[in-house]
Design an enzyme around this catalytic site. Structure first.
Site, mmCIF file in Angstrom:
data_model
loop_
_atom_site.group_PDB
_atom_site.id
_atom_site.type_symbol
_atom_site.label_atom_id
_atom_site.label_comp_id
_atom_site.label_asym_id
_atom_site.label_seq_id
_atom_site.Cartn_x
_atom_site.Cartn_y
_atom_site.Cartn_z
ATOM 1 N N GLU A 71 9.313 15.233 15.723
ATOM 2 C CA GLU A 71 9.981 15.003 14.777
ATOM 3 C C GLU A 71 8.808 16.433 13.510
ATOM 4 O OE1 GLU A 71 9.453 11.986 12.510
ATOM 5 O OE2 GLU A 71 11.034 11.716 11.694
ATOM 6 N N GLU A 102 8.957 1.040 11.353
ATOM 7 C CA GLU A 102 10.362 1.697 11.067
ATOM 8 C C GLU A 102 9.358 2.826 11.452
ATOM 9 O OE1 GLU A 102 13.556 0.906 10.890
ATOM 10 O OE2 GLU A 102 13.460 -0.660 10.324
ATOM 11 N N LYS A 133 0.819 -1.157 -0.089
ATOM 12 C CA LYS A 133 -0.496 0.068 0.163
ATOM 13 C C LYS A 133 0.964 1.232 0.173
ATOM 14 C CE LYS A 133 -2.050 2.376 3.040
ATOM 15 N NZ LYS A 133 -1.637 3.842 2.131
ATOM 16 N N CYS A 165 14.287 9.885 7.531
ATOM 17 C CA CYS A 165 13.654 9.428 9.375
ATOM 18 C C CYS A 165 14.824 9.743 10.110
ATOM 19 C CB CYS A 165 13.287 8.558 8.801
ATOM 20 S SG CYS A 165 14.185 7.351 8.395
#
Ligand code: NAD
Length: 480
Positions: free
Chosen positions: A387, A252, A178, A288
């Site tokens: 973040e 992750e 996806k 990331c």
């Protein structure tokens, strides 16, 4: 403008179950650049069904000799390489990644991974006989885990999908992938490459859709394993579902890594500028593992501020498809709002903007944000704890190495990081003390051979390396 009317399911391009579409807009120009059908739950049922049949086929992919699968993986790599330039441009147009970066990563890395895992399975032991201590022998078998639901974000849509499908296919699994709604156009080229390479029907299927359909895939009874890359918030929700279902899951997730500048670091941009950029600002800050908290010794703090101000100030901001661009736009207006919200918060909490802080002049279209350097940041500030996922760095002073390690570890996350020093052994010593899944000394670049992933809120499990094959296998012991 690329308009697709069908979904790639069961090795064919089939009509979707509804007329809903996902329209993709260029991050640089805000113009519509293409659309695909939006997969619904019925399409996920069809995709999981196709993957299930392909996996359960008694002479199918899962039962092939590893060397036969390796041949197909190598052909798949070649077919992707032939499309590398087109894939890179499409990724850049969609998510704003500078095309020089997407050419190096998105257009090339998936093929590298497929070839790497083709090599790994040629050497791997799938079945071994062990002398048993209690008498007789035991056959220990590693068999493919089954149908994998792979959910991918928009920031490196090709590489991060390949982190999953390359080892999963090598292990003998089948997949339903996806993609994220922001980056659905490039997956069409991957499906075309799979067909050209002779990947058997149903072994790889795509369901472009948003989070609700993603959640449906996660809990689908026909799925045996989930592999997810994305935000920590979504990862927690997916982890909860998989916990309830006792479904194996790899997560992750996000990061807020530290780039620790030691007092003996070489700070000459002529020698380290490129590596520093890769480790802290790659892909417009939408990566990331970046070291977005730069920890600098008080004795050289002013110098470190100057160096990062010069680095950020020198970067060419522009259209992602321009080969000379170093910083492109944010992937979406939502993403730009988020980054600007954090810049405002940083200012409000008392951090000092050294460079940037606004929108670049002359960019009246596209979701651009200036590369921004904050000095005098305290590690408790919001911009040091959360973040941001944009080109925004926080420069935090420390007193000695113990203090630097303490600050580095004072984070919910633990994904990447770097140590900058002229003394590699000293750098390794500091790296070993940082609570993180990956870290570099004077460089940071994930490699196919080395496990990649995070600790704490950055995730569960590892991708890459020969170890990753194990996440797509189950182990059976047969006592004889
Ligand atoms: P996101 O979590 O919003 O979405 C990621 C993917 O998951 C998309 O395909 C989305 O449609 C889907 N999704 C979202 N919620 C879901 C749910 N509840 N169930 C099932 N599917 C769901 O993240 P994003 O904004 O697309 O990506 C940015 C995030 O990804 C950042 O936090 C970044 O750090 C993280 N990331 C992590 C890594 C890593 O390897 N650790 C790599 C790249 C990006």
């Amino acid at each position: 403008m690329t308009q697709h009317e069908t979904l790639f399911i069961g090795g064919e391009w089939i009509a979707p179950s509804s007329g809903q579409t996902i329209t993709v807009v260029s991050a640089s120009s805000e113009e519509v650049i293409g659309s695909v059908p939006e997969a619904q739950e019925a399409d996920v049922d069809a995709a999981v069904g196709a993957a299930r049949r392909a996996f359960d086929d008694p002479t199918g992919w899962a039962t092939w000799e590893p060397s036969a699968r390796a041949v197909v993986l190598e052909r798949f790599a070649g077919a992707l390489e032939r499309r590398g330039g087109e894939i890179a441009r499409l990724v850049s147009a969609q998510n704003g990644m500078p095309v020089a970066i997407s050419t190096a990563f998105e257009g090339a890395f998936p093929a590298v991974l497929l070839r790497y895992y083709a090599g790994v399975i040629k050497e791997a032991v799938f079945e071994e006989e062990r002398p048993a201590l209690m008498g007789g022998t035991t056959v220990v078998r590693r068999s493919p885990i089954g149908v994998v639901g792979a959910i991918v974000p928009w920031n490196f849509p090709q590489s991060l999908a390949a982190f999953k499908y390359a080892p999963a296919l090598a292990a003998g699994c089948t997949l339903v992938i996806k993609p994220s709604p922001e980056t659905v156009l490039d997956s069409v080229l991957v499906a075309e490459a799979a067909v050209e390479a002779g990947v058997p029907a149903g072994v790889i299927n795509f369901v472009p859709a948003g989070r609700e359909v993603g959640a449906y895939l996660v809990s689908h009874p026909g799925v045996d394993k989930i592999s997810f890359t994305g935000s920590t918030a979504a990862g927690r929700s997916i982890g909860e579902t998989c916990g309830r279902l006792l479904r194996p899951v790899t997560l992750e997730l996000g990061g807020k890594s530290a780039a620790i500048v030691l007092d003996d670091a070489d700070l000459d941009l002529a020698t380290i500028g490129e590596k520093l950029f890769q480790a802290t600002l790659l892909n417009n800050g939408q990566t990331c593992f970046l070291g977005t908290r730069v920890l600098a010794p008080r004795s050289r703090y002013a110098e470190v501020v100057e160096v990062f101000a010069a680095l950020a100030g020198s970067l060419k901001v522009g259209d992602a498809l321009d080969a000379s661009t170093q910083i492109g736009p944010m992937a979406s207006d939502r993403q730009r709002d988020r980054v600007e919200g954090y810049i405002a918060k940083g200012k409000a909490e008392g951090a000092r903007v050294v460079v940037g802080g606004g929108r670049p002049a002359g960019q009246d279209r596209g979701w651009f944000v200036e590369p921004t350097i904050f000095a005098d940041v305290d590690n408790n500030h919001t911009i040091a704890q959360e973040e941001i996922f944009g080109p925004v760095l926080s420069l935090i002073p420390y007193s000695d190495v113990d203090d630097a390690v303490r600050i580095a570890n004072d984070s919910d996350f633990g994904l990447g990081g770097t140590v900058w020093t002229r003394d590699k052994e000293r750098g390794l010593g500091v790296a070993r003390r940082v609570q993180t899944g990956t870290i570099g000394v004077n460089t940071y670049l994930p490699d196919p051979t080395a496990p990649f992933g995070g600790v704490k809120a950055s995730g569960l499990g590892r991708e890459l390396g020969p170890e990753s094959i194990g996440h797509y296998q189950q182990i059976q012991s047969i006592y004889t």
